[in-house]
Design an enzyme around this catalytic site. Structure first.
Site, short mmCIF file in Angstrom:
data_model
loop_
_atom_site.label_atom_id
_atom_site.label_comp_id
_atom_site.label_asym_id
_atom_site.label_seq_id
_atom_site.Cartn_x
_atom_site.Cartn_y
_atom_site.Cartn_z
N HIS A 128 0.85 -1.27 -0.11
CA HIS A 128 -0.21 0.14 -0.12
C HIS A 128 0.95 1.29 -0.04
O HIS A 128 2.11 1.30 0.60
CB HIS A 128 -0.80 -0.12 1.34
CG HIS A 128 -1.92 0.90 1.20
ND1 HIS A 128 -1.79 2.19 1.65
CD2 HIS A 128 -3.13 0.95 0.93
CE1 HIS A 128 -2.96 2.71 1.54
NE2 HIS A 128 -3.87 2.05 1.30
N ASP A 205 2.56 -4.72 8.04
CA ASP A 205 1.36 -3.82 7.99
C ASP A 205 -0.07 -4.99 8.01
O ASP A 205 -0.03 -5.80 7.26
CB ASP A 205 1.21 -3.17 6.53
CG ASP A 205 0.01 -2.64 6.03
OD1 ASP A 205 -1.06 -2.86 6.89
OD2 ASP A 205 -0.30 -2.22 4.93
N GLN A 208 -5.14 -5.67 7.02
CA GLN A 208 -6.12 -6.59 6.32
C GLN A 208 -6.11 -7.73 6.84
O GLN A 208 -6.67 -8.91 6.43
CB GLN A 208 -5.81 -6.65 4.63
CG GLN A 208 -5.94 -5.33 3.93
CD GLN A 208 -7.29 -4.92 3.80
OE1 GLN A 208 -8.35 -5.40 3.91
NE2 GLN A 208 -7.42 -3.62 3.47
N LYS A 231 -11.30 -0.59 9.73
CA LYS A 231 -11.42 -1.77 9.12
C LYS A 231 -11.86 -2.94 9.96
O LYS A 231 -12.00 -4.10 9.35
CB LYS A 231 -10.03 -2.19 8.43
CG LYS A 231 -9.51 -1.03 7.19
CD LYS A 231 -8.19 -1.66 6.68
CE LYS A 231 -7.65 -0.38 5.77
NZ LYS A 231 -8.44 0.04 4.55
N CYS A 374 -4.58 2.36 -3.85
CA CYS A 374 -3.48 2.47 -3.28
C CYS A 374 -2.29 1.81 -3.59
O CYS A 374 -1.40 1.70 -2.57
CB CYS A 374 -3.71 2.77 -1.84
SG CYS A 374 -4.77 4.50 -1.42
#
Length: 420
Positions: A128, A205, A208, A231, A374
């Site tokens: 991202h 990261d 997700q 999220k 992104c």
């Protein structure tokens, strides 16, 4: 779990998400954009209202009852985050506005003060922008060199290529756990192990993955991990950074001002201890408290159950997409049971524009995303300017997938007829 039992999860919790019970263009809403932001259950909405109606006050240092209540609830969420990701110490959890701010915190506090010319940063081509741009800025300022892990033929992270990039010059590896475009689940445990063998630090990261998978940061062994509340059923404007205690203790503050100080004099100051030295200014108090409610909600359902249900949705989604001619999905294919990737599908239909597809699908009540998500460098590598993306969460159903597929067929047929 059987199909009937899995469907029970969505049936059990669907009423908790009032936004989903509405009509768009006179069609029942199908919300397939949870990778961008998830919907919020009533428990989270109620907690946010409870704070502003019942004990709206600033946290810490206040002696009155409202401030005490706000502080207890605000700091209570820190404990919940630590338990949710299995951190070893509550002081390893730093509140941020989002994952982007958390990555920037590490970049400017650790990276800018640690990296030097010739040092190497390893990222991947699927990152991202939030995990690309901060390191590009730091590399420009320090003279560090950025290298990128490529993809396998199945569009997964190339672990063999990663191993060839590692050397004694590698100081940082910063990679996504689950790609928001490819849907692949990267082997972060092995990445951490390999990076640590050459003395490099690792940032994950987890935007997700934290909402969808059970995580254990101590088992993973990463040095930092970031996530965004919006999220994972919480409000916008709140996220967190996990960092190993000894690393956070050695890092200087990212921002200066109130809250992050111990004592201030006209010509110098001393800093507060962890985690407050990284939390300058009045924080997003209500949002943090509501994040705690979101964690309670997810925990009550069970992350293992959420993950299993989403695998079932993934299997159904990809089986249906495979029936559509000239449609290409990106990332690895799931197993017939839906294992091996996240419950999202980025795709293109030959000869059609992804943005046009998503616009017409909206008129059918179907909310999907289109664009580069992104991940512009990744899309260039894939040879496309953008893609459509349907991303699911545990409140979605097989019936919604079936309706989406019907609407997608009709939309494609409409475009084909106008081109004939």
């Amino acid at each position: 779990m059987t199909f009937l039992k899995e469907q029970t999860l969505a049936e059990e919790i669907r009423a908790d998400f009032p936004l989903l019970d509405q009509r768009i263009h006179d069609k029942a809403l199908i919300y397939f954009d949870s990778a961008a932001t998830s919907q919020k259950p009533l428990a989270v909405l109620s907690k946010l209202e409870e704070y502003y109606r019942g004990y709206n006050a600033n946290v810490h240092r206040g002696a009155h009852t409202l401030s005490t209540l706000a502080t207890e609830n605000y700091e209570g969420t820190r404990d919940k985050i630590a338990q949710f990701i299995k951190a070893g110490d509550r002081n390893e959890i730093v509140y941020t506005r989002n994952a982007t701010e958390a990555i920037n915190l590490v970049a400017y506090s650790w990276g800018l003060n640690t990296l030097k010319a010739g040092d190497e940063i390893i990222l991947s081509v699927m990152e991202h922008h939030s995990n690309l741009v901060p390191w590009q800025i730091i590399a420009q300022k320090t003279g560090a060199v950025i290298k990128h892990i490529g993809l396998t033929p199945t569009q997964e992270l190339d672990l063999d290529h990663f191993k060839t990039l590692l050397s004694e010059r590698t100081k940082l590896v910063s990679v996504v756990h689950v790609s928001n475009t490819l849907g692949c689940i990267n082997p972060i445990g092995e990445i951490v192990q390999q990076a640590h063998q050459v003395g490099a630090k690792v940032l994950i990261d987890a935007c997700q993955s934290v909402p969808h998978l059970p995580l254990d940061v101590q088992a993973i062994g990463c040095d930092w991990l970031v996530a965004s509340g919006h999220k994972m059923c919480a409000p916008t404007g709140i996220g967190f950074l996990y960092g190993k205690l000894e690393l956070l203790e050695a890092m200087p503050p990212f921002l200066g001002g109130g809250e992050m100080i111990q004592d201030v004099f006209l010509d110098h100051c001393t800093y507060a201890g962890l985690p407050h030295k990284f939390e300058a200014g009045t924080p997003a108090i209500g949002e943090a408290i509501a994040l705690g409610a979101a964690i309670d909600y997810l925990t009550q359902i069970g992350m293992e159950r959420i993950h299993a249900y989403e695998e079932d949705l993934t299997a159904h989604l990809f089986a249906k997409l495979a029936e559509i001619p000239d449609l290409q999905t990106y990332g690895p294919q799931p197993t017939p049971e839906g294992k091996g990737r996240a419950s999202l599908a980025a795709f293109n239909v030959a000869g059609l524009n992804a943005s046009d597809l998503s616009t017409l699908l909206d008129h059918e009540g179907v909310a999907i995303r289109s664009g580069h998500h992104c991940t512009q460098p990744l899309h260039r590598l894939l040879g496309v300017t953008g893609s459509a993306r349907a991303s699911l969460y545990f409140y979605n159903t097989h019936a919604e997938i079936d309706r989406f597929i019907v609407a997608l067929h009709e939309t494609i047929d409409f475009f084909r007829s106008t081109l004939d």
